[in-house]
Motif scaffolding. Structure first.
Motif, PDB file in Angstrom:
ATOM      1  N   ASP A  77       6.844  -2.594  -4.935  1.00  0.00           N
ATOM      2  CA  ASP A  77       6.618  -1.240  -4.425  1.00  0.00           C
ATOM      3  C   ASP A  77       7.056  -0.232  -5.483  1.00  0.00           C
ATOM      4  O   ASP A  77       7.741  -0.589  -6.453  1.00  0.00           O
ATOM      5  N   ASP A  78       6.656   1.035  -5.280  1.00  0.00           N
ATOM      6  CA  ASP A  78       7.038   2.056  -6.253  1.00  0.00           C
ATOM      7  C   ASP A  78       8.487   2.482  -6.074  1.00  0.00           C
ATOM      8  O   ASP A  78       9.247   2.553  -7.041  1.00  0.00           O
ATOM      9  N   VAL A  79       8.865   2.764  -4.825  1.00  0.00           N
ATOM     10  CA  VAL A  79      10.200   3.303  -4.543  1.00  0.00           C
ATOM     11  C   VAL A  79      10.792   2.550  -3.359  1.00  0.00           C
ATOM     12  O   VAL A  79      10.067   2.210  -2.423  1.00  0.00           O
ATOM     13  N   ILE A  80      12.089   2.280  -3.399  1.00  0.00           N
ATOM     14  CA  ILE A  80      12.802   1.870  -2.188  1.00  0.00           C
ATOM     15  C   ILE A  80      13.807   2.966  -1.883  1.00  0.00           C
ATOM     16  O   ILE A  80      14.498   3.461  -2.776  1.00  0.00           O
ATOM     17  N   THR A 121      15.027   3.971   2.218  1.00  0.00           N
ATOM     18  CA  THR A 121      15.755   3.438   3.373  1.00  0.00           C
ATOM     19  C   THR A 121      15.675   1.913   3.437  1.00  0.00           C
ATOM     20  O   THR A 121      16.544   1.262   4.025  1.00  0.00           O
ATOM     21  N   GLY A 122      14.609   1.344   2.914  1.00  0.00           N
ATOM     22  CA  GLY A 122      14.380  -0.100   3.020  1.00  0.00           C
ATOM     23  C   GLY A 122      13.471  -0.460   4.189  1.00  0.00           C
ATOM     24  O   GLY A 122      13.112  -1.624   4.371  1.00  0.00           O
ATOM     25  N   THR A 161      10.275   0.286   4.759  1.00  0.00           N
ATOM     26  CA  THR A 161       8.937  -0.183   4.358  1.00  0.00           C
ATOM     27  C   THR A 161       8.990  -1.652   3.954  1.00  0.00           C
ATOM     28  O   THR A 161       8.127  -2.451   4.346  1.00  0.00           O
ATOM     29  N   HIS A 207       0.825  -1.214   0.000  1.00  0.00           N
ATOM     30  CA  HIS A 207       0.000   0.000   0.000  1.00  0.00           C
ATOM     31  C   HIS A 207       0.853   1.256   0.000  1.00  0.00           C
ATOM     32  O   HIS A 207       1.809   1.326   0.747  1.00  0.00           O
ATOM     33  N   THR A 208       0.657   2.241  -0.774  1.00  0.00           N
ATOM     34  CA  THR A 208      -0.501   2.337  -1.646  1.00  0.00           C
ATOM     35  C   THR A 208      -0.078   2.127  -3.115  1.00  0.00           C
ATOM     36  O   THR A 208      -0.699   1.371  -3.851  1.00  0.00           O
ATOM     37  N   ALA A 209       0.994   2.809  -3.497  1.00  0.00           N
ATOM     38  CA  ALA A 209       1.355   2.790  -4.918  1.00  0.00           C
ATOM     39  C   ALA A 209       1.821   1.404  -5.375  1.00  0.00           C
ATOM     40  O   ALA A 209       1.653   1.045  -6.543  1.00  0.00           O
TER      41      ALA A 209
HETATM   42  O1  LIG Z   1      12.356   2.575   1.641  1.00  0.00           O
HETATM   43  P1  LIG Z   1      11.543   3.550   2.433  1.00  0.00           P
HETATM   44  O2  LIG Z   1      12.383   4.665   3.030  1.00  0.00           O
HETATM   45  O3  LIG Z   1      10.689   2.888   3.479  1.00  0.00           O
HETATM   46  O4  LIG Z   1      10.575   4.330   1.447  1.00  0.00           O
HETATM   47  C1  LIG Z   1       9.796   3.696   0.476  1.00  0.00           C
HETATM   48  C2  LIG Z   1       8.329   3.837   0.756  1.00  0.00           C
HETATM   49  O5  LIG Z   1       7.955   5.213   0.858  1.00  0.00           O
HETATM   50  C3  LIG Z   1       6.699   5.377   0.202  1.00  0.00           C
HETATM   51  O6  LIG Z   1       5.651   5.004   1.021  1.00  0.00           O
HETATM   52  P2  LIG Z   1       4.943   5.974   2.039  1.00  0.00           P
HETATM   53  O7  LIG Z   1       5.234   5.497   3.419  1.00  0.00           O
HETATM   54  O8  LIG Z   1       5.315   7.399   1.746  1.00  0.00           O
HETATM   55  O9  LIG Z   1       3.405   5.709   1.793  1.00  0.00           O
HETATM   56  P3  LIG Z   1       2.543   5.680   0.451  1.00  0.00           P
HETATM   57  O10 LIG Z   1       2.862   4.404  -0.288  1.00  0.00           O
HETATM   58  O11 LIG Z   1       1.140   5.674   0.941  1.00  0.00           O
HETATM   59  O12 LIG Z   1       2.925   6.898  -0.343  1.00  0.00           O
HETATM   60  C4  LIG Z   1       6.810   4.433  -0.968  1.00  0.00           C
HETATM   61  O13 LIG Z   1       5.537   4.122  -1.489  1.00  0.00           O
HETATM   62  C5  LIG Z   1       7.508   3.241  -0.365  1.00  0.00           C
HETATM   63  O14 LIG Z   1       6.577   2.311   0.156  1.00  0.00           O
END
Ligand SMILES: O=P(O)(O)OC[C@H]1O[C@H](OP(=O)(O)OP(=O)(O)O)[C@H](O)[C@@H]1O
Ligand SMILES: O=c1cc[nH]c(=O)[nH]1
Length: 169
Positions: A94-97, A99-100, A102, A36-38
């Motif tokens: 996931d959309d972006v990694i 810090t890791g 999430t 969640h979400t993207a």
């Molecule tokens: O590697 P990390 O530092 O953990 O960052 C990556 C996460 O950050 C964003 O989520 P966010 O918590 O902003 O929530 P969202 O998906 O609802 O935008 C993105 O969607 C990843 O899940």
């Protein structure tokens, strides 16, 4: 990075990487799971592109966020929705990694549902800045726009990716 990245080109690249991974590993029926979400939107796009019959699962990392005690429960948090994960080859999307953290939370949550045969991580964009030893096996793009920038995926229709100034903490 451009401020409006071509998300269709990134999806094309990730789709091809997933196809190559499935072929190399001999995996015909991966279980796609979006975060969640993207991540969920991207998992749905990949399911359609790969013509997989099974709906993707979705993972909420709310309860495994390591800042949960600080930020509390998000008012729009949703429960995780997963089929039986036991012995499945999971593609965690996931959309972006960055810090890791999430993805760490997502793997904790996933193991509450069972014991997958394997987990492979796929993201659209892999930034630099890991704080944990977690790396995506599949990434459409490796890019680091700089600490003052945030890569934001919006959607679900249309799905878009933009690099925007990071909100002040
Ligand atoms: O590697 P990390 O530092 O953990 O960052 C990556 C996460 O950050 C964003 O989520 P966010 O918590 O902003 O929530 P969202 O998906 O609802 O935008 C993105 O969607 C990843 O899940
Ligand atoms: O740039 C970033 C960093 C973390 N999470 C995002 O969604 N974008």
């Amino acid at each position: 990075m451009d401020n409006n990245y071509n998300i269709d080109a990134l999806l094309d690249t990730l789709e091809q990487q997933v196809r190559d991974w499935m072929q190399a590993r001999g995996i015909a029926d991966p279980l796609l799971v979006g975060i969640h979400t993207a991540g969920v939107w991207i998992a749905e796009h990949l399911q359609q592109r790969l013509q997989l019959a099974e709906e993707p699962g979705s993972l909420s990392v709310t309860f495994y966020r390591d800042d949960f005690s600080r930020v509390g429960l998000h008012p729009q948090s949703k429960p995780s929705l997963l089929p039986d994960v036991n012995n499945r080859h999971v593609l965690l999307i996931d959309d972006v990694i960055y810090t890791g953290r999430t993805l760490r939370g997502a793997m904790n949550e996933l193991f509450d549902f069972g014991r997958p045969a394997s987990i492979t991580v796929a993201v659209l964009v892999a930034r630099q800045g890991r704080e944990l030893p977690i790396e995506p096996q599949l990434a459409a793009l490796h890019a680091e726009p700089g600490a003052q920038w945030h890569i934001e995926v919006t959607g679900p229709q249309p799905l878009a990716l933009a690099v925007v100034p990071r909100a002040a903490p």
